[in-house]
Design a protein around this motif. Structure first.
Motif, PDB file in Angstrom:
ATOM      1  N   ASN A 185       2.434   2.337  -3.439  1.00 50.64           N
ATOM      2  CA  ASN A 185       1.569   2.930  -4.466  1.00 50.64           C
ATOM      3  C   ASN A 185       0.802   4.150  -3.956  1.00 50.64           C
ATOM      4  O   ASN A 185      -0.194   4.562  -4.549  1.00 50.64           O
TER       5      ASN A 185
ATOM      6  N   ASP B  39       0.776  -6.365  -8.253  1.00 45.89           N
ATOM      7  CA  ASP B  39       0.642  -6.068  -6.831  1.00 45.89           C
ATOM      8  C   ASP B  39      -0.784  -6.308  -6.346  1.00 45.89           C
ATOM      9  O   ASP B  39      -1.007  -6.707  -5.198  1.00 45.89           O
ATOM     10  N   ARG B  40      -1.773  -6.052  -7.213  1.00 49.64           N
ATOM     11  CA  ARG B  40      -3.159  -6.273  -6.812  1.00 49.64           C
ATOM     12  C   ARG B  40      -3.422  -7.747  -6.546  1.00 49.64           C
ATOM     13  O   ARG B  40      -4.085  -8.121  -5.574  1.00 49.64           O
ATOM     14  N   ARG B  41      -2.882  -8.622  -7.405  1.00 49.37           N
ATOM     15  CA  ARG B  41      -3.056 -10.060  -7.200  1.00 49.37           C
ATOM     16  C   ARG B  41      -2.378 -10.498  -5.895  1.00 49.37           C
ATOM     17  O   ARG B  41      -2.904 -11.314  -5.139  1.00 49.37           O
TER      18      ARG B  41
ATOM     19  N   GLU C  33      -4.488  -9.341  -2.907  1.00 56.78           N
ATOM     20  CA  GLU C  33      -5.672 -10.191  -2.726  1.00 56.78           C
ATOM     21  C   GLU C  33      -5.292 -11.515  -2.067  1.00 56.78           C
ATOM     22  O   GLU C  33      -6.011 -12.037  -1.199  1.00 56.78           O
TER      23      GLU C  33
ATOM     24  N   GLY D  84      -3.399   3.598  -8.953  1.00 46.27           N
ATOM     25  CA  GLY D  84      -3.478   2.603  -7.887  1.00 46.27           C
ATOM     26  C   GLY D  84      -2.475   1.483  -8.104  1.00 46.27           C
ATOM     27  O   GLY D  84      -1.455   1.641  -8.797  1.00 46.27           O
ATOM     28  N   LEU D  85      -2.765   0.343  -7.538  1.00 48.12           N
ATOM     29  CA  LEU D  85      -1.878  -0.821  -7.642  1.00 48.12           C
ATOM     30  C   LEU D  85      -1.874  -1.365  -9.055  1.00 48.12           C
ATOM     31  O   LEU D  85      -2.920  -1.399  -9.726  1.00 48.12           O
ATOM     32  N   ASP D  86      -0.695  -1.821  -9.517  1.00 49.75           N
ATOM     33  CA  ASP D  86      -0.667  -2.502 -10.808  1.00 49.75           C
ATOM     34  C   ASP D  86      -1.229  -3.916 -10.645  1.00 49.75           C
ATOM     35  O   ASP D  86      -1.502  -4.387  -9.530  1.00 49.75           O
ATOM     36  N   SER D  87      -1.417  -4.627 -11.737  1.00 49.80           N
ATOM     37  CA  SER D  87      -2.103  -5.922 -11.715  1.00 49.80           C
ATOM     38  C   SER D  87      -1.356  -6.954 -10.868  1.00 49.80           C
ATOM     39  O   SER D  87      -1.956  -7.737 -10.131  1.00 49.80           O
TER      40      SER D  87
ATOM     41  N   GLU E 132       0.836  -1.207   0.000  1.00 50.07           N
ATOM     42  CA  GLU E 132       0.000   0.000   0.000  1.00 50.07           C
ATOM     43  C   GLU E 132       0.865   1.248   0.000  1.00 50.07           C
ATOM     44  O   GLU E 132       0.542   2.257  -0.644  1.00 50.07           O
TER      45      GLU E 132
END
Length: 588
Positions: free
Chosen positions: A256, A267-269, A272, A262-265, A253
Motif C-alpha cells: 500500500n 489489510d488493516r484488520r 492489527e 492507505g490500507l483497506d479495511s 505495508e
C-alpha cells in the motif's frame, strides 16, 4: 517405660511443629509481594498458619497416647495403665486441645482482623509528615475490630445458654455409656463446643469449595509443570514465527505504499492482528530466554539445569498425588455411605457411626500403621500437607470472592498483605473443617480408637473370661457400640473424636450440615477432576500480559513423551524446531 514412650510421642509432635513453622514461613514468603511487605502481616500469617496446622496434627499424638495404654495383641490394658493414669493422659490432651482451639479462634476472629485494619490504617504521606502516629493506627484498627469482638462474645453467650438437644438426650438408641458421656451438661464445654461447631460449619462450606477443587487441580498442576516444548525449542520456534510475522507486515505495508487512502479495511484488520501477535511472540521470546538462563549468573544457569533434571520427578509426583486423591475420594465416599446407612441415630446425633461396617482403605492403612509409632504420624503429616496444599491451590485458582465478585487474586510473589490476611483466615476455617473431615470421614476408626482392641466374652457364657492369648477370635476392635464391661475397661476414645462427636450430638443441626457438606466436597472434586481430565486448559491472555508467562499446555490425557523429550532438551541446551504453518499471514 511408659514415661519414655509418652515423652517420645511428644518429642515427635514438637519436631513436627518445628517443621510446620518452616513450611508456614516458606509459604508466606513465597506468596507475599516483595515490594509491599509488612512485618506485622508476615509474623501474624506465619504464627496463624503454624497454629492451625499444629492443631490438626495433634490427632495422631492423641491416638498414640490413648492407644499406648492398651496391649492390642491381647485386648487388655497394660499393667501401668490404671484409671488414674489414663485420666491424667486424657486431661493433659484436653488442656492442649482447648489451648490450641482457643488460640485458633482468637487468631482468626481477633488478631488477624486487627492486623488487617492496622495495615489498612497506614498512610505513608501522613506518617512521613508526622501527622499519623502508631497510637492513631492502633486506635483506628481497634475501632474496626470491635465488631469482631462483639461477634465472639455473642457466640459464647449463645453457646452458654442454648438448650441441649432434648431429643437426643431421651433417645433410647443413645443409651450407651459412650453417648451418655458426650451429653454432659457443662456450660463452659457447651459454649466452647458451640463456638467451635459454628466456626467448623463456616469452614466446611469454604472447605467444600476450595479444597474440593484444589484436590483435583493439585496433581494436574504438577503433571503440567513439565512443559510440552523445551526452552530451546520454544526459542527457535518463536524466532521463526516472529520473523514470518514481521515479513508479512512488511508485505502489507509495501503493498500500500503510495496509496492515498492507505490500507483497506481487510489489510488493516490483518495488520492489527499481526501487531498483537508480534507483542505476544516478543514476550514469549523473552520468557524462553529467561527459562534458558541467558544473561544470568552462572549459579542461576546451573539451578535451571538442575530443575530441568528433576522435572520428571514432579511429573511422577503428580501421578502419585492423583492416585492418592482418588483413594481419598473413594474412602470418604465409602464412609459417607456407611454413615448414611448404618448410623444408629441418623440426623438426631449428626450421623455418628457406631462402628465401621464397610472396608475402607485409608482407615485400614492408618489403623495398621498406628501399631508402630511414628509410621502413622508420618503418613498423617503427609496427608495433612496434601490437603493444605490442595486448599492453597484451590484458593489461588478461584481467588478470594464474594459471590461472583473477585476481591483478591492470590499469586506467587504478587499477593498483597490484605489478600494474605484474608487467605490466612480462609485457611484457618478450612483446617477446622479438616479436623472433622479427617476424624469422621477419612479415617474414623483410627481417629476414634486407633488400633485398640478388647477381649470379648462369649455371649453364651458371659461369666467366663476367655484366654485371648490362645483364642484370637475373641479379640474385637474397639468401637462406640462396645458397651460390655471388657470394652469399658480397655477402650479409651481419643479426645479429638470425643470433642467433635460432642459438637454433633449436642447440636445436631451442625452435625447434619457437616455430614452432607462432605458429599458436596466430593461432588465438587468429581466435577473439577472430570473437567480438568478431558478439557485442554486455555491460558488467560490478560494473565499472560501481566506475568509474562505463556506456556503451551495440553490436557491431562495427552501423551507425556514429549514432556520427557523437552526435559532432555532443556538439560542439553539443544532444541528441536517443530515447524510452523503459515496461512494468509496467520501462524499456528
Amino acid at each position: 517405660m511408659a514415661l519414655i514412650q509418652t515423652s517420645l510421642i511428644w518429642v515427635a509432635y514438637a519436631v513436627a511443629v518445628a517443621i510446620l513453622l518452616v513450611i508456614a514461613s516458606v509459604f508466606v514468603f513465597v506468596y507475599q509481594t516483595p515490594r509491599d511487605r509488612a512485618a506485622s502481616v508476615t509474623i501474624v500469617s506465619i504464627i496463624t498458619t503454624s497454629a492451625l496446622l499444629a492443631t490438626v496434627l495433634l490427632l495422631p499424638v492423641d491416638v498414640a497416647l490413648v492407644s499406648s495404654t492398651s496391649l492390642s495383641s491381647l485386648g487388655r490394658k497394660k499393667d501401668w495403665a490404671h484409671p488414674d493414669r489414663v485420666d491424667s493422659i486424657v486431661y493433659t490432651l484436653k488442656i492442649v486441645y482447648y489451648t490450641l482451639y482457643s488460640l485458633d479462634a482468637v487468631l482468626c476472629l481477633l488478631v488477624v482482623p486487627f492486623t488487617y485494619f492496622f495495615y489498612e490504617e497506614y498512610d505513608e504521606d501522613a506518617t512521613e509528615q508526622g501527622e499519623q502516629t502508631i497510637g492513631q493506627r492502633l486506635l483506628g484498627a481497634f475501632k474496626y475490630t470491635i465488631a469482631f469482638i462483639l461477634f465472639v462474645v455473642i457466640i459464647f453467650l449463645v453457646g452458654f445458654f442454648v438448650p441441649f438437644a432434648k431429643q437426643a438426650k431421651h433417645d433410647n438408641r443413645l443409651d450407651l455409656d459412650y453417648f451418655k458421656h458426650l451429653l454432659k451438661e457443662n456450660h463452659g464445654e457447651r459454649a466452647l463446643s458451640f463456638a467451635l461447631g459454628l466456626l467448623m460449619l463456616v469452614g466446611t462450606l469454604i472447605y467444600a469449595l476450595y479444597t474440593g477443587a484444589g484436590l483435583a487441580l493439585l496433581p494436574v498442576a504438577l503433571i503440567k509443570s513439565a512443559p510440552s516444548i523445551s526452552a530451546p525449542s520454544l526459542a527457535e520456534n518463536t524466532a521463526s514465527q516472529l520473523e514470518s510475522n514481521r515479513e508479512r507486515q512488511r508485505q502489507l505495508e509495501g503493498r500500500n505504499e503510495g496509496s492515498e487512502n492507505g490500507l483497506d479495511s481487510r489489510d488493516r484488520r490483518e495488520l492489527e492482528q499481526l501487531l498483537r501477535e508480534e507483542r505476544t511472540l516478543i514476550r514469549r521470546e523473552r520468557l524462553a530466554a529467561e527459562s534458558r538462563g541467558e544473561d544470568r549468573h552462572f549459579i542461576v544457569k546451573a539451578w535451571i539445569k538442575v530443575e530441568a533434571v528433576f522435572r520428571p520427578l514432579k511429573l511422577l509426583g503428580g501421578l502419585l498425588l492423583l492416585v492418592l486423591a482418588l483413594v481419598v475420594f473413594v474412602s470418604m465416599l465409602i464412609t459417607g455411605i456407611d454413615k448414611a446407612k448404618n448410623s444408629i441415630c441418623k440426623a438426631h446425633c449428626g450421623y455418628i457411626l457406631g462402628n465401621v461396617n464397610i472396608f475402607q482403605p485409608l482407615n485400614w492403612v492408618f489403623v495398621k500403621s498406628a501399631k508402630v509409632f511414628p509410621i502413622d504420624y508420618v503418613l498423617f503429616l503427609l496427608l495433612v500437607l496434601f490437603f493444605f496444599a490442595a486448599s492453597v491451590v484451590g484458593i489461588t485458582t478461584i481467588g478470594i470472592r464474594f459471590l461472583w465478585i473477585s476481591l483478591f487474586k492470590i499469586r506467587k510473589g504478587h499477593t498483597s498483605p490484605q489478600a494474605l490476611m484474608l487467605m490466612t483466615v480462609l485457611l484457618t476455617l478450612i483446617v477446622l473443617a479438616l479436623n472433622y473431615s479427617i476424624a469422621m470421614f477419612v479415617a474414623p476408626q483410627y481417629a476414634t480408637f486407633g488400633p485398640q482392641t478388647f477381649c470379648d466374652r462369649d455371649p453364651k457364657h458371659p461369666g467366663e473370661q476367655p484366654d485371648c492369648s490362645k483364642h484370637h477370635s475373641a479379640i474385637k476392635p474397639c468401637s462406640e457400640l462396645s458397651d460390655n464391661r471388657a470394652a469399658k475397661d480397655v477402650c479409651t476414645p481419643s479426645v479429638a473424636s470425643t470433642f467433635i462427636n460432642r459438637v454433633t450430638i449436642n447440636f445436631p443441626f451442625f452435625g447434619v450440615i457437616l455430614f452432607w457438606a462432605q458429599f458436596a466436597f466430593l461432588g465438587i472434586y468429581l466435577i473439577v477432576f472430570l473437567a480438568t481430565l478431558f478439557r485442554t486448559p486455555h491460558l488467560d491472555q490478560e494473565q499472560i500480559d501481566r506475568d509474562l508467562e505463556e506456556e503451551e499446555e495440553e490436557g491431562l490425557l495427552a501423551s507425556t513423551g514429549r514432556r520427557f523429550q523437552a526435559t532432555w532438551q532443556d538439560v542439553t541446551g539443544r532444541g528441536k524446531n517443530y515447524g510452523t504453518t503459515e496461512t494468509n499471514g496467520e501462524h499456528s
